[in-house]
Scaffold this motif. Structure first.
Motif, PDB file in Angstrom:
ATOM      1  N   PRO A  29       0.820  -1.207   0.000  1.00 40.41           N
ATOM      2  CA  PRO A  29       0.000   0.000   0.000  1.00 40.41           C
ATOM      3  C   PRO A  29       0.855   1.258   0.000  1.00 40.41           C
ATOM      4  N   SER A  30       0.363   2.285  -0.665  1.00 41.82           N
ATOM      5  CA  SER A  30       1.164   3.495  -0.856  1.00 41.82           C
ATOM      6  C   SER A  30       1.477   4.207   0.452  1.00 41.82           C
ATOM      7  N   ASP A  31       0.692   3.983   1.502  1.00 37.17           N
ATOM      8  CA  ASP A  31       0.955   4.660   2.765  1.00 37.17           C
ATOM      9  C   ASP A  31       1.814   3.820   3.708  1.00 37.17           C
ATOM     10  N   TYR A  32       2.337   2.709   3.223  1.00 39.15           N
ATOM     11  CA  TYR A  32       3.225   1.899   4.031  1.00 39.15           C
ATOM     12  C   TYR A  32       4.645   2.444   3.990  1.00 39.15           C
ATOM     13  N   ARG A  33       5.345   2.275   5.109  1.00 43.68           N
ATOM     14  CA  ARG A  33       6.748   2.623   5.178  1.00 43.68           C
ATOM     15  C   ARG A  33       7.571   1.353   5.275  1.00 43.68           C
ATOM     16  N   MET A  34       8.834   1.472   4.866  1.00 46.96           N
ATOM     17  CA  MET A  34       9.751   0.342   4.922  1.00 46.96           C
ATOM     18  C   MET A  34      10.777   0.595   6.017  1.00 46.96           C
ATOM     19  N   GLY A  35      11.317  -0.471   6.567  1.00 49.92           N
ATOM     20  CA  GLY A  35      12.298  -0.271   7.617  1.00 49.92           C
ATOM     21  C   GLY A  35      13.090  -1.525   7.923  1.00 49.92           C
ATOM     22  N   TRP A  36      13.934  -1.418   8.921  1.00 56.25           N
ATOM     23  CA  TRP A  36      14.800  -2.515   9.346  1.00 56.25           C
ATOM     24  C   TRP A  36      14.763  -2.660  10.865  1.00 56.25           C
ATOM     25  N   TYR A  37      14.783  -3.909  11.296  1.00 59.66           N
ATOM     26  CA  TYR A  37      14.937  -4.273  12.696  1.00 59.66           C
ATOM     27  C   TYR A  37      16.135  -5.212  12.786  1.00 59.66           C
ATOM     28  N   ARG A  38      16.577  -5.470  13.997  1.00 55.33           N
ATOM     29  CA  ARG A  38      17.611  -6.476  14.193  1.00 55.33           C
ATOM     30  C   ARG A  38      17.412  -7.200  15.506  1.00 55.33           C
ATOM     31  N   GLN A  39      17.918  -8.426  15.547  1.00 51.94           N
ATOM     32  CA  GLN A  39      17.802  -9.241  16.754  1.00 51.94           C
ATOM     33  C   GLN A  39      19.131  -9.915  17.016  1.00 51.94           C
ATOM     34  N   ALA A  40      19.764  -9.512  18.112  1.00 50.80           N
ATOM     35  CA  ALA A  40      21.028 -10.109  18.521  1.00 50.80           C
ATOM     36  C   ALA A  40      20.742 -11.391  19.308  1.00 50.80           C
ATOM     37  N   PRO A  41      21.722 -12.280  19.421  1.00 51.87           N
ATOM     38  CA  PRO A  41      21.508 -13.536  20.167  1.00 51.87           C
ATOM     39  C   PRO A  41      21.043 -13.277  21.580  1.00 51.87           C
ATOM     40  N   GLY A  42      19.947 -13.930  21.975  1.00 55.31           N
ATOM     41  CA  GLY A  42      19.421 -13.796  23.325  1.00 55.31           C
ATOM     42  C   GLY A  42      18.726 -12.481  23.614  1.00 55.31           C
ATOM     43  N   GLN A  43      18.520 -11.674  22.583  1.00 55.14           N
ATOM     44  CA  GLN A  43      17.897 -10.361  22.762  1.00 55.14           C
ATOM     45  C   GLN A  43      16.569 -10.284  22.018  1.00 55.14           C
ATOM     46  N   ASN A  83      27.926   1.498   7.961  1.00 57.49           N
ATOM     47  CA  ASN A  83      29.340   1.864   8.009  1.00 57.49           C
ATOM     48  C   ASN A  83      29.852   1.828   9.446  1.00 57.49           C
ATOM     49  N   SER A  84      31.155   1.820   9.580  1.00 52.31           N
ATOM     50  CA  SER A  84      31.786   1.832  10.908  1.00 52.31           C
ATOM     51  C   SER A  84      31.177   0.765  11.817  1.00 52.31           C
ATOM     52  N   LEU A  85      31.070  -0.429  11.297  1.00 52.98           N
ATOM     53  CA  LEU A  85      30.405  -1.499  12.034  1.00 52.98           C
ATOM     54  C   LEU A  85      31.165  -1.879  13.294  1.00 52.98           C
ATOM     55  N   LYS A  86      30.405  -2.213  14.326  1.00 51.35           N
ATOM     56  CA  LYS A  86      30.962  -2.586  15.621  1.00 51.35           C
ATOM     57  C   LYS A  86      30.542  -4.020  15.957  1.00 51.35           C
ATOM     58  N   ASP A  87      31.249  -4.615  16.909  1.00 50.53           N
ATOM     59  CA  ASP A  87      30.908  -5.970  17.339  1.00 50.53           C
ATOM     60  C   ASP A  87      29.428  -6.061  17.745  1.00 50.53           C
ATOM     61  N   GLU A  88      28.945  -5.020  18.405  1.00 56.25           N
ATOM     62  CA  GLU A  88      27.566  -5.045  18.914  1.00 56.25           C
ATOM     63  C   GLU A  88      26.508  -4.896  17.824  1.00 56.25           C
ATOM     64  N   ASP A  89      26.935  -4.678  16.592  1.00 51.28           N
ATOM     65  CA  ASP A  89      25.988  -4.667  15.473  1.00 51.28           C
ATOM     66  C   ASP A  89      25.673  -6.076  14.985  1.00 51.28           C
ATOM     67  N   THR A  90      26.379  -7.061  15.509  1.00 51.09           N
ATOM     68  CA  THR A  90      26.126  -8.446  15.126  1.00 51.09           C
ATOM     69  C   THR A  90      24.694  -8.836  15.491  1.00 51.09           C
ATOM     70  N   ALA A  91      23.942  -9.302  14.482  1.00 54.67           N
ATOM     71  CA  ALA A  91      22.533  -9.634  14.699  1.00 54.67           C
ATOM     72  C   ALA A  91      21.961 -10.185  13.397  1.00 54.67           C
ATOM     73  N   ILE A  92      20.751 -10.706  13.510  1.00 55.44           N
ATOM     74  CA  ILE A  92      19.967 -10.991  12.314  1.00 55.44           C
ATOM     75  C   ILE A  92      19.173  -9.726  12.006  1.00 55.44           C
ATOM     76  N   TYR A  93      19.273  -9.271  10.766  1.00 55.99           N
ATOM     77  CA  TYR A  93      18.607  -8.047  10.341  1.00 55.99           C
ATOM     78  C   TYR A  93      17.362  -8.409   9.534  1.00 55.99           C
ATOM     79  N   TYR A  94      16.251  -7.783   9.914  1.00 55.22           N
ATOM     80  CA  TYR A  94      14.965  -8.066   9.291  1.00 55.22           C
ATOM     81  C   TYR A  94      14.434  -6.842   8.566  1.00 55.22           C
ATOM     82  N   CYS A  95      14.022  -7.034   7.352  1.00 57.87           N
ATOM     83  CA  CYS A  95      13.296  -6.016   6.610  1.00 57.87           C
ATOM     84  C   CYS A  95      11.842  -6.040   7.048  1.00 57.87           C
ATOM     85  N   ALA A  96      11.204  -4.879   7.059  1.00 61.82           N
ATOM     86  CA  ALA A  96       9.822  -4.803   7.528  1.00 61.82           C
ATOM     87  C   ALA A  96       9.057  -3.745   6.755  1.00 61.82           C
ATOM     88  N   ALA A  97       7.743  -3.901   6.745  1.00 63.02           N
ATOM     89  CA  ALA A  97       6.860  -2.921   6.109  1.00 63.02           C
ATOM     90  C   ALA A  97       5.612  -2.765   6.967  1.00 63.02           C
TER      91      ALA A  97
END
Length: 120
Positions: A29-43, A83-97
């Motif tokens: 739908p035209s009024d939907y937005r797109m985005g990203w989430y992430r889930q680190a182990p145990g979080q 960019n400038s990725l850090k250890d704490e950026d490690t996660a599964i990244y999910y696309c969402a709408a």
């Protein structure tokens, strides 16, 4: 039915960069937005970034000034430049709408996720 498929994950050293892509199929739908989430182990799954109707993208404080979200004009793809990725950026990244602001509301559609590992 909307389907979201992520790609571009992998392993990178601290300080490196990755670009995630999300291809959407089906009618968004035209009024939907797109985005990203992430889930680190145990979080829990956390908001990362989203486009918005006013053209100003929103980011979690933890990724602000390092990550950039963008989408194509037809809204059938969204990207996350990391960019400038850090250890704490490690996660599964999910696309969402979703129709509502993803900072506060759970999206309506999710991708299957792509693994990002930051390690030396």
């Amino acid at each position: 039915q909307v389907q979201l498929v992520e790609s571009g994950g992998g392993m990178v050293q601290p300080g490196g960069s990755l670009r995630l892509s999300c291809a959407a199929s089906g009618r968004i739908p035209s009024d939907y937005r797109m985005g990203w989430y992430r889930q680190a182990p145990g979080q829990v799954r956390l908001f990362v970034a989203t486009t918005s109707a006013d053209g100003i993208s929103r980011y979690a404080d933890s990724v602000k000034d390092r990550f950039t979200i963008s989408e194509d004009s037809a809204k059938n793809a969204v990207y996350l430049q990391m960019n400038s990725l850090k250890d704490e950026d490690t996660a599964i990244y999910y696309c969402a709408a979703g129709r509502k602001d993803m900072r506060y509301w759970s999206p309506d559609y999710w991708g299957q996720g792509t693994q990002v590992t930051v390690s030396s």
